[in-house]
Design a protein around this motif. Structure first.
Motif, PDB file in Angstrom:
ATOM      1  N   LYS A  31      37.033  11.064  43.947  1.00 23.12           N
ATOM      2  CA  LYS A  31      36.329  11.665  42.807  1.00 23.12           C
ATOM      3  C   LYS A  31      35.210  12.583  43.283  1.00 23.12           C
ATOM      4  CE  LYS A  31      33.955  10.632  38.479  1.00 23.12           C
ATOM      5  NZ  LYS A  31      32.934  11.671  38.711  1.00 23.12           N
ATOM      6  N   SER A  32      34.458  12.128  44.277  1.00 23.61           N
ATOM      7  CA  SER A  32      33.362  12.950  44.806  1.00 23.61           C
ATOM      8  C   SER A  32      33.890  14.256  45.390  1.00 23.61           C
ATOM      9  CB  SER A  32      32.592  12.179  45.878  1.00 23.61           C
ATOM     10  OG  SER A  32      31.984  11.027  45.334  1.00 23.61           O
ATOM     11  N   ALA A  33      34.987  14.171  46.137  1.00 20.46           N
ATOM     12  CA  ALA A  33      35.572  15.373  46.735  1.00 20.46           C
ATOM     13  C   ALA A  33      36.092  16.319  45.656  1.00 20.46           C
ATOM     14  CB  ALA A  33      36.697  14.990  47.693  1.00 20.46           C
ATOM     15  N   SER A  34      36.755  15.763  44.649  1.00 15.01           N
ATOM     16  CA  SER A  34      37.276  16.588  43.550  1.00 15.01           C
ATOM     17  C   SER A  34      36.146  17.274  42.802  1.00 15.01           C
ATOM     18  CB  SER A  34      38.096  15.727  42.593  1.00 15.01           C
ATOM     19  OG  SER A  34      39.228  15.188  43.234  1.00 15.01           O
ATOM     20  N   ASP A  35      35.048  16.547  42.598  1.00 12.60           N
ATOM     21  CA  ASP A  35      33.890  17.125  41.899  1.00 12.60           C
ATOM     22  C   ASP A  35      33.294  18.279  42.691  1.00 12.60           C
ATOM     23  OD1 ASP A  35      34.198  15.332  39.855  1.00 12.60           O
ATOM     24  OD2 ASP A  35      32.602  13.971  40.517  1.00 12.60           O
TER      25      ASP A  35
END
Length: 328
Positions: free
Chosen positions: A9-13
């Motif tokens: 999720k952090s990478a996608s954000d």
């Protein structure tokens, strides 16, 4: 198992923010150029309307081919005029295009090649960065590396008890850990790091974790007190939450720091044994760090536990005096 859902999720954000920033910047450049050159705004509006006019030509019938050729020529002429205005005023002809950080995937994290959707290198690098950040937040010190591990703090004089100098012994330990990290895979052997406080056990285990994460492996670092507290909370609250336990059992590398400093009870002993035993049965590595001797471990965790650990883990003894005191 790869990265946790939080890391994904952090990478996608991060990629989403990059993409959004590039597109907003492109919109601002467009508006600034429209203000300077109203003719470009007019031309682009006409270019956009060509699509509608083409659809109408098809519906209305008549000489559709001639009408389409006319619209095509008009469109190309207007595009050429826009390019000429931009270039003559010092702009690139693609000034309106978003300037993505990654040209290969346009900051989406994926790209098409030979009919296949592939993960872009930029997403892989972002995942590594986020995984390091996540590990760094839970570690008791900054994420350690082999480069920052100094042998200068270990005595070069022969230790009477061991018959070797701490410097030479720890040089061997360092080389072993470096080789372990370089060749790490999901079925690497487990490691038992034992020795007094402040001799580099946490540092080297985190250095291994750092290298494993860079290769895309899923790593969980936790101290024994934190681990037991988390398991007790889930168990005694009757929470139907197996996610934490599953991650401990399924991650590519589990690091348990400060074994022996947790509250000792039947629950903690049985849980730690079950986690270690389950991972051994699945050929999944564990790195355990402890200040305890093997005899002290037997008194707390039982001979069966120590036998299981010693029979399935490489034992690394850390020698010397507390390097944290020597650094001061």
């Amino acid at each position: 198992m790869g990265y946790s859902s939080n890391v994904y999720k952090s990478a996608s954000d991060i990629l989403f923010e990059r993409r959004l920033k590039a597109e907003k910047s492109a919109d601002r450049r467009r508006e600034e150029i429209y203000m300077k050159f109203p003719r470009i705004r007019e031309l682009e509006k006409k270019i956009s309307s060509c699509g509608v006019m083409a659809a109408r030509a098809v519906v209305s019938g008549g000489d559709v081919v001639s009408q389409m050729e006319y619209l095509r020529d008009q469109n190309l002429a207007m595009q050429k005029e826009v390019s000429e205005i931009l270039i003559s005023n010092g702009y690139d002809k693609d000034v309106f295009e978003p300037r993505y950080v990654c040209k290969k995937c346009n900051d989406t994290g994926y790209y098409e090649e030979n009919g296949r959707t592939l993960v872009c290198r930029c997403l892989k690098n972002t995942l590594i960065s986020c995984a390091c950040d996540e590990l760094n937040r839970t570690a008791p010190l900054s994420l350690s590396t082999f480069d920052s591990f100094s042998l200068d703090y270990y005595d070069k004089n022969i230790d009477n008890a061991s018959g070797v100098s701490p410097y030479n012994h720890m040089s061997s330990v360092l080389r072993y850990c470096q080789n372990y990290a370089q060749n790490f895979y999901t079925h690497s052997e487990s490691i038992l790091m034992k020795g007094a406080t402040g001799l580099g056990k946490t540092h080297l285990s985190l250095a291994i974790a750092n290298e494993a994460i860079k290769k895309g492996f899923g790593v969980i670092y936790t101290s024994a007190p934190t681990l037991v507290s988390r398991l007790e909370k889930n168990y005694f609250s009757n929470a139907d939450d197996d996610a934490a336990l599953n991650m401990l059992l399924e991650c590519d590398l589990l690091i348990i720091d400060d074994l022996g400093t947790e509250f000792h009870g039947q629950f903690s002993v049985s849980q730690l044994y079950n986690i270690f035993n389950s991972r051994m049965l699945s050929n999944k590595p564990v790195i355990i760090n402890t200040n305890l001797t093997l005899r002290e471990m037997e008194k707390i965790y039982s001979e069966r536990f120590v036998s299981r650990v010693c029979g399935n883990a490489q034992k690394l003894d850390f020698l010397g005096r507390d390097i944290r005191i020597r650094k001061k």
